[in-house]
Enzyme design. Structure first.
Site, PDB file in Angstrom:
ATOM      1  N   ASP A   1      34.512  30.939  48.876  1.00 35.93           N
ATOM      2  CA  ASP A   1      34.330  32.008  47.874  1.00 35.93           C
ATOM      3  C   ASP A   1      35.198  31.744  46.645  1.00 35.93           C
ATOM      4  O   ASP A   1      35.868  32.646  46.134  1.00 35.93           O
ATOM      5  CB  ASP A   1      34.652  33.370  48.483  1.00 35.93           C
TER       6      ASP A   1
ATOM      7  N   GLY B   1      37.753  46.874  49.081  1.00 38.94           N
ATOM      8  CA  GLY B   1      38.637  48.011  48.903  1.00 38.94           C
ATOM      9  C   GLY B   1      39.401  47.939  47.596  1.00 38.94           C
ATOM     10  O   GLY B   1      39.246  46.998  46.808  1.00 38.94           O
TER      11      GLY B   1
ATOM     12  N   GLY C   1      37.997  45.816  44.615  1.00 38.18           N
ATOM     13  CA  GLY C   1      37.302  44.641  45.112  1.00 38.18           C
ATOM     14  C   GLY C   1      36.176  45.036  46.038  1.00 38.18           C
ATOM     15  O   GLY C   1      35.895  46.215  46.262  1.00 38.18           O
ATOM     16  N   GLY C   2      35.497  44.026  46.590  1.00 41.58           N
ATOM     17  CA  GLY C   2      34.367  44.284  47.452  1.00 41.58           C
ATOM     18  C   GLY C   2      34.749  44.979  48.743  1.00 41.58           C
ATOM     19  O   GLY C   2      33.939  45.675  49.342  1.00 41.58           O
TER      20      GLY C   2
ATOM     21  N   GLY D   1      43.005  47.546  40.619  1.00 44.70           N
ATOM     22  CA  GLY D   1      41.602  47.160  40.506  1.00 44.70           C
ATOM     23  C   GLY D   1      40.848  47.497  41.772  1.00 44.70           C
ATOM     24  O   GLY D   1      41.383  48.065  42.719  1.00 44.70           O
TER      25      GLY D   1
ATOM     26  N   VAL E   1      42.896  47.896  45.161  1.00 47.10           N
ATOM     27  CA  VAL E   1      44.170  47.194  45.140  1.00 47.10           C
ATOM     28  C   VAL E   1      45.173  48.023  44.336  1.00 47.10           C
ATOM     29  O   VAL E   1      44.867  48.484  43.229  1.00 47.10           O
ATOM     30  CB  VAL E   1      44.034  45.789  44.519  1.00 47.10           C
TER      31      VAL E   1
ATOM     32  N   LYS F   1      46.151  45.572  49.044  1.00 45.46           N
ATOM     33  CA  LYS F   1      44.706  45.773  49.142  1.00 45.46           C
ATOM     34  C   LYS F   1      44.424  46.690  50.324  1.00 45.46           C
ATOM     35  O   LYS F   1      44.630  46.316  51.472  1.00 45.46           O
ATOM     36  CB  LYS F   1      43.976  44.446  49.295  1.00 45.46           C
TER      37      LYS F   1
END
Length: 648
Positions: free
Chosen positions: A459, A343, A340-341, A338, A345, A359
């Site tokens: 978060d 980088g 993420g914000g 996937g 994964v 990640k």
């Protein structure tokens, strides 16, 4: 008064630094700089007893530990072959290496060509290795099926295969004379069953560990020096001159500090001295449980800061990996899980066969240094079934990666959004949803009350909740977290942080109260509401404005004791679970932090009887107020700003 204190403290620091540095930095020994740790671009930093040709002077290491750079990797020559150094474990005088053949992706048949031997080298085998024997150009295969058929080195008449050393005796009835040649290749031992599922190239890529004899370098490094060897005699190169073992001479530095203190007393006076002493006492008290918090000012965040942190806290942190090792673990980033914000994964596998999620942080994202170090600093302090485990990390120039335990079911977000979009048949039963909600709450309770240092996550959202094979939830992504001493419960922040829709009102406006652990409680309540909303019968997109109105509509339904209109309710027990989750979440998203329950109380409510729960006040702001908040200019901080602790 606070400003006066700060100025006094800064004066103290500046004078001490100046007085210490003026004597010690006028002349730096060139040998000290020549023997600084260096790397080939990829791989670990190389220092004594190793030395890199053309990057180090030969006296920076021992003669038999020469390293060359090839293809950006550090390479040593042993037994007529080149071996890439993948990791160096200076703490226990050992290093991990693998035949360079496996790094040559253009080589379609990366087989070892020479017998491996440490005879004539300064190295010793570790206890964790086995030999893999390769037999080439044999006239026939043995009767028993060999471990690996080396098809790439075989043809119709000449056959090649490989077996582990303990199996060689099982082939005693097979004539080795029928083979043209054979070689041995050491590999790191492990679960043989899993190794048999690999091909021989993957087994060779595991590498193996060699050791060297103990030396004095650790003492020299601890004192700030760089090790070397002159006339085959160990030398500690320090910034001022050469020493026999360490840079510690003590007297000069102590004298300089005493002079600095005298100057402070004369210039600042007795009143300021008392102030400075008070500040120093406060500073030491705070940093005794939380020393890392003062690293995280963006203006001073450099690779040197990070390396200093990693060195000081090395014993508390998970294993450090080189970037080349990260590439091996992820099979050159083949399996992307996937994005993420910070980088992408990727799925990977460690030497022991464990699956991991890697990640890889964006090199171009300016704040990823802060996110990286904050993640390592916070999550390395945790150990809980509902907190994702950080297995290791990579920090190599601009290459940064975080290695987590692998979660087969991915994030909670996938199941919530799949329910609403109906793209898959993935659906969570109410019993499972309740289990997940309780698990997340237990993870937060551990962060708020169970750690030596309190951690506020800031978060909490479905994307950051990972699910293992049994749907046990684990909180992840600590990039925006704040660490605070256990006795403190309030923090101050320069900017709001978190994700729109989950941020507590007080985080972006102090009119609602001071920021504390109750901010995580608010985010948790919004998360649970979103889990419930995923079961809503109406087919609205998660990206429309229904998120703004759902808490109001579900509150009215509960208030009227009517049908709550949710999918999957097939029994009275499901109905109770759904209502309980809604009531708890509504309690958690009260605008005033003092009206929200602590997370331990949330757990009691979720595990208690529905009848014992009372209807909370309508928890949200008016539509006009929410609109004003949403339209205001808010900087959502993706940077880990300095954490100024405030007492209650």
């Amino acid at each position: 008064m606070h400003l006066k204190f700060n100025k006094s403290f800064h004066i103290l620091v500046i004078i001490i630094i100046f007085s210490v540095s003026t004597d010690e930095t006028l002349s730096i020994d060139p040998n000290f700089e020549a023997c600084m740790p260096r790397n080939c671009g990829n791989g670990p930093n190389i220092s004594y007893p190793f030395w890199i040709t053309n990057l180090h002077e030969s006296y920076c290491g021992q003669p038999d530990f020469e390293v060359t750079c090839y293809g950006g990797n550090p390479v040593v020559a042993i037994s007529d072959d080149d071996y890439v150094i993948e990791e160096v474990f200076y703490a226990n005088n050992s290093f991990l290496l693998a035949n360079s053949m496996v790094y040559d992706f253009e080589n379609t048949c990366p087989i070892p060509l020479h017998n491996f031997s440490i005879e004539g080298t300064p190295y010793n085998y570790s206890l964790s290795y086995v030999d893999l024997f390769f037999f080439y150009n044999c006239s026939t295969y043995p009767i028993k099926e060999p471990t690996y058929r080396v098809v790439c080195a075989s043809n119709d008449t000449d056959l090649s295969f490989a077996v582990f050393h303990k199996e060689v005796l099982e082939y005693e009835n097979y004539s080795i004379d029928s083979c043209n040649s054979w070689v041995n290749a050491p590999v790191e031992s492990g679960d043989i069953t899993k190794m048999l599922e690999m091909n021989f190239t993957d087994v060779l890529r595991r590498g193996f560990v060699l050791q060297w004899s103990e030396d004095y370098c650790s003492d020299c490094n601890r004192s700030g020096g760089n090790c070397g060897s002159i006339n085959n005699k160990f030398t500690c190169f320090c910034s001022d001159k050469q020493h026999s073992k360490t840079c510690d001479d003590g007297g000069k530095k102590q004298l300089t500090l005493k002079v600095a203190i005298v100057v402070i007393l004369i210039v600042v006076g007795a009143t300021i001295l008392v102030t400075c002493a008070s500040l120093i006492f406060w500073f030491r008290k705070k940093t005794s449980t939380y020393k890392s918090i003062f690293f995280w000012r963006k203006s001073t965040m450099t690779n040197d800061n990070v390396e200093a942190f990693l060195k000081i806290n090395g014993s508390l942190l998970p294993q450090r990996y080189s970037y080349s090792r990260i590439k091996t673990i992820t099979n050159s980033f083949q399996d992307k899980l996937g994005k993420g914000g910070y980088g992408d994964v990727y799925k990977g596998k460690l030497l022991d066969g464990r699956l991991v999620a890697v990640k890889l942080l964006n090199e171009t994202k300016g704040s990823n240094v802060e996110e990286f170090i904050n993640e390592v600093a916070s999550i390395s302090r945790t150990s809980h079934v509902n907190i994702v485990s950080l297995v290791g990390y990579c920090f190599e120039g601009c290459k940064r990666a975080l290695i987590y335990e692998y979660m087969p079911n991915g994030s909670l977000e996938k199941f919530i959004y799949n329910n609403k979009s109906q793209e898959t048949n993935d659906d969570l039963e109410w019993k499972t949803m309740h289990k997940i909600a309780v698990g997340i709450a237990r993870g937060l309770e551990y962060l708020h009350r169970g750690c030596t240092t309190r951690i506020f996550h800031f978060d909490i959202k479905p994307h950051n909740i990972l699910l293992d094979e049994d749907f046990c939830p684990k909180i992840s992504d600590f990039g925006l977290a704040k660490l605070c001493p256990k006795k403190e419960s309030m923090v101050s922040m320069l900017h709001a942080r978190g994700t729109i829709g989950y941020i507590a009102p007080e985080v972006f406006s102090r009119h609602f109260g001071r920021v504390s652990h109750k901010a995580d409680v608010y985010s948790y309540g919004m998360l649970v509401l979103e889990m419930v909303q995923g079961k809503e019968n109406i087919g609205q997109s998660v990206e429309d404005t229904s998120n703004l109105y759902f808490p109001h509509s579900i509150y009215k339904k509960l208030e009227c004791d009517g049908d709550i209109g949710l999918q999957g309710i097939e029994s009275e027990e499901d109905e109770k679970v759904a209502r309980k989750m809604i009531l708890v979440s509504l309690c958690c998203i009260q605008a005033n932090p003092s009206d929200r329950p602590a997370i331990n109380k949330v757990i009691e409510m979720l595990e208690g009887n529905l009848e014992s729960l009372q209807m909370p006040p309508e928890p949200f702001l008016s539509l006009r107020s929410r609109t004003l908040i949403a339209s205001s200019t808010i900087q959502i901080s993706e940077e880990n700003k300095s954490c100024e602790i405030e007492s209650m």
